[in-house]
Write an enzyme that holds these catalytic residues in place. Sequence first.
Site, PDB file in Angstrom:
ATOM      1  CE  LYS A 115      23.180 -23.680  19.442  1.00 51.48           C
ATOM      2  NZ  LYS A 115      23.175 -24.794  18.543  1.00 51.48           N
ATOM      3  CD  GLU A 199      21.242 -29.705  24.772  1.00 53.58           C
ATOM      4  OE1 GLU A 199      20.561 -30.109  23.821  1.00 53.58           O
ATOM      5  OE2 GLU A 199      21.233 -28.524  25.160  1.00 53.58           O
ATOM      6  CG  HIS A 234      20.129 -28.147  10.821  1.00 50.87           C
ATOM      7  ND1 HIS A 234      19.526 -28.507  11.999  1.00 50.87           N
ATOM      8  CD2 HIS A 234      21.053 -29.091  10.552  1.00 50.87           C
ATOM      9  CE1 HIS A 234      20.091 -29.641  12.428  1.00 50.87           C
ATOM     10  NE2 HIS A 234      21.005 -30.018  11.567  1.00 50.87           N
ATOM     11  NE  ARG A 291      16.901 -14.724  13.032  1.00 51.20           N
ATOM     12  CZ  ARG A 291      17.440 -15.836  13.517  1.00 51.20           C
ATOM     13  NH1 ARG A 291      18.453 -15.772  14.361  1.00 51.20           N
ATOM     14  NH2 ARG A 291      16.973 -17.009  13.161  1.00 51.20           N
TER      15      ARG A 291
HETATM   16  C1  MV4 Z   1      18.617 -31.045  19.602  1.00 51.76           C
HETATM   17  C2  MV4 Z   1      17.963 -32.119  18.980  1.00 51.76           C
HETATM   18  C3  MV4 Z   1      17.768 -33.264  19.715  1.00 51.76           C
HETATM   19  N1  MV4 Z   1      18.209 -33.342  20.989  1.00 51.76           N
HETATM   20  N2  MV4 Z   1      19.013 -31.159  20.885  1.00 51.76           N
HETATM   21  C4  MV4 Z   1      19.206 -28.386  15.703  1.00 51.76           C
HETATM   22  C5  MV4 Z   1      19.642 -26.975  15.547  1.00 51.76           C
HETATM   23  C6  MV4 Z   1      19.683 -26.380  16.909  1.00 51.76           C
HETATM   24  N3  MV4 Z   1      18.861 -25.207  16.948  1.00 51.76           N
HETATM   25  C7  MV4 Z   1      19.210 -27.440  17.831  1.00 51.76           C
HETATM   26  N4  MV4 Z   1      18.910 -28.605  17.065  1.00 51.76           N
HETATM   27  C8  MV4 Z   1      18.544 -29.775  17.661  1.00 51.76           C
HETATM   28  N5  MV4 Z   1      18.877 -29.913  18.959  1.00 51.76           N
HETATM   29  C9  MV4 Z   1      18.819 -32.294  21.537  1.00 51.76           C
HETATM   30  N6  MV4 Z   1      19.257 -32.406  22.793  1.00 51.76           N
HETATM   31  C10 MV4 Z   1      17.572 -31.977  17.656  1.00 51.76           C
HETATM   32  C11 MV4 Z   1      17.879 -30.813  16.987  1.00 51.76           C
HETATM   33  C12 MV4 Z   1      17.465 -30.778  15.620  1.00 51.76           C
HETATM   34  C13 MV4 Z   1      16.559 -29.848  15.176  1.00 51.76           C
HETATM   35  C14 MV4 Z   1      16.012 -28.899  16.018  1.00 51.76           C
HETATM   36  C15 MV4 Z   1      15.115 -27.996  15.555  1.00 51.76           C
HETATM   37  C16 MV4 Z   1      14.748 -28.026  14.224  1.00 51.76           C
HETATM   38  C17 MV4 Z   1      15.267 -28.934  13.385  1.00 51.76           C
HETATM   39  C18 MV4 Z   1      16.183 -29.859  13.834  1.00 51.76           C
HETATM   40  C19 MV4 Z   1      16.689 -30.806  12.966  1.00 51.76           C
HETATM   41  C20 MV4 Z   1      17.589 -31.703  13.400  1.00 51.76           C
HETATM   42  C21 MV4 Z   1      17.984 -31.685  14.734  1.00 51.76           C
END
Ligand code: MV4
Length: 494
Positions: A115, A199, A234, A291
């Site tokens: 990331k 973040e 997730h 992917r």
């Molecule tokens: C975040 C967020 C809130 N703020 N970043 C979860 C997995 C990863 N792909 C990134 N994720 C998140 N990043 C910041 N700065 C909330 C999530 C997140 C989330 C993101 C996408 C889909 C589902 C989620 C469920 C919980 C938290």
Amino acid sequence: MNKILVANRGEIALRIMRSAREMGIKTVAVYSEADREALHVLYADEAICIGPAPSNQSYLVGQKIIDACKVTGAEAIHPGYGFLSENAGFARLVKESGLTLIGPTPEAMEIMGNKLSAKAAALKYNIPMVPGTEEAITDVEEAKRRAVEVGFPILIKAAAGGGGKGMRVVEQAADFEEQMQLAVSEATSAFGDGSVFIERYVSSPRHIEIQVLGDTHGNIVHFFERECSIQRRHQKVIEEAPSSILTQEIRDKMGACAVDVARSVNYVGAGTVEFILDENLDFFFLEMNTRLQVEHPVTEMITGLDLVKEQIKIARGEKLSYKQEDLKINGHALELRVYAEDPQNNFLPDIGVLQTYSTPKGNGVRVDDGFKQGMEIPIYYDPMIAKLITYGKDREEAIERMIRAIDEYDITGIKTTLAFGKFVMQHNAFKEGKFDTHFVSKYFNADSLKHEDEDEALMAALIAVLSLKKPKVMQSQDQTTAISNWRKNRVKFN
Ligand code: MV4
């Protein structure tokens, strides 16, 4: 390209082979001992056993896949999703073996696989990102100072992360040290890499991703967004395209950003650029998946495209046959992931034999699956049985079709997430498009499905009583029909 080996199993292996066959390309399946009779094996022109059931002894062993290509004369490998699909080491091995990987370069996989390096690459363009640290944090005190600058609540993330592992929300400075240690140890055990970064925490985001395609001639286009906010721990459960929240203006901006992110690593093939969108409709780039994704069918439905065929054409060195301005959204598509899990019991995996398995059919319904009635869901792999996809002229029709299709779907022997999907489809917040990534935890509990069970019991009792009163009119055969008709029609009663 005359022969492709599909280095995967289940629904996605079948889905890839179907497109290959339409293109006149021969297919090779690989399978583990647990998958001897799997549908992808039966469908392929040839099949090679690559080892015991556990995936680390079969589907994850790159050299076995390469050897299977040598034995069968397959010239290219489609990795599907999961398993080796985002493994840069495997991508290199494929290249060095003189084979073609239907996917991006090892370099792009490597950069996007982390990331922090993904964000660093995207920084070359003007891509909105959540404020935070640009590098891995090692010193707790320094990290705390940065956290105060960014502002609480903050989110500690694993650089190598995926699936929410190594992710920790921190509400206040006093909790920082403990949460950071937990994140580092979780990341170390899950990814063998304990690097974490900070973040600002976006507390109620929507998860929106953009499908991109890049060819080997430097052309990159996007195929609009998919909304993936309905997830549980997730794990995505329902996806749709387009998103009901995006305006055309935001869509265009997000699409252009996604293309830039792809361009930052000279992206080739199909990829997905992931964003979160906050309450003000501001979006931020999170990461890129290198992917074909599970939820790609919803994009296919609204664009008329076959993404696997596009991937194959790109791997053959062909130019994209369209420009961004040629692409247009038509209608609306939804996908429900049907898992072998019990929604009444905390979504615990429920494996066993598919005693009954009958899929919905008809207008606007697509089922991508890899099982037949009588088959057993193996315990070794992902518990996803099928993807139920519906298409309609608009969101409302796609939802109505999804409910109809869920009612038609007949699965016994295994508990599934079908009823859970219906719960979501009938929920006002979902129907009105007012939801975020917290939808499931906010609105769903084991009791949410109870009234359906009770209604069903009541109706069965009612029919039994009625049939007692009129024994001559209603034969036992008719009773069964009546009950089963009622089961099918029960949506009309509640
Ligand atoms: C975040 C967020 C809130 N703020 N970043 C979860 C997995 C990863 N792909 C990134 N994720 C998140 N990043 C910041 N700065 C909330 C999530 C997140 C989330 C993101 C996408 C889909 C589902 C989620 C469920 C919980 C938290």
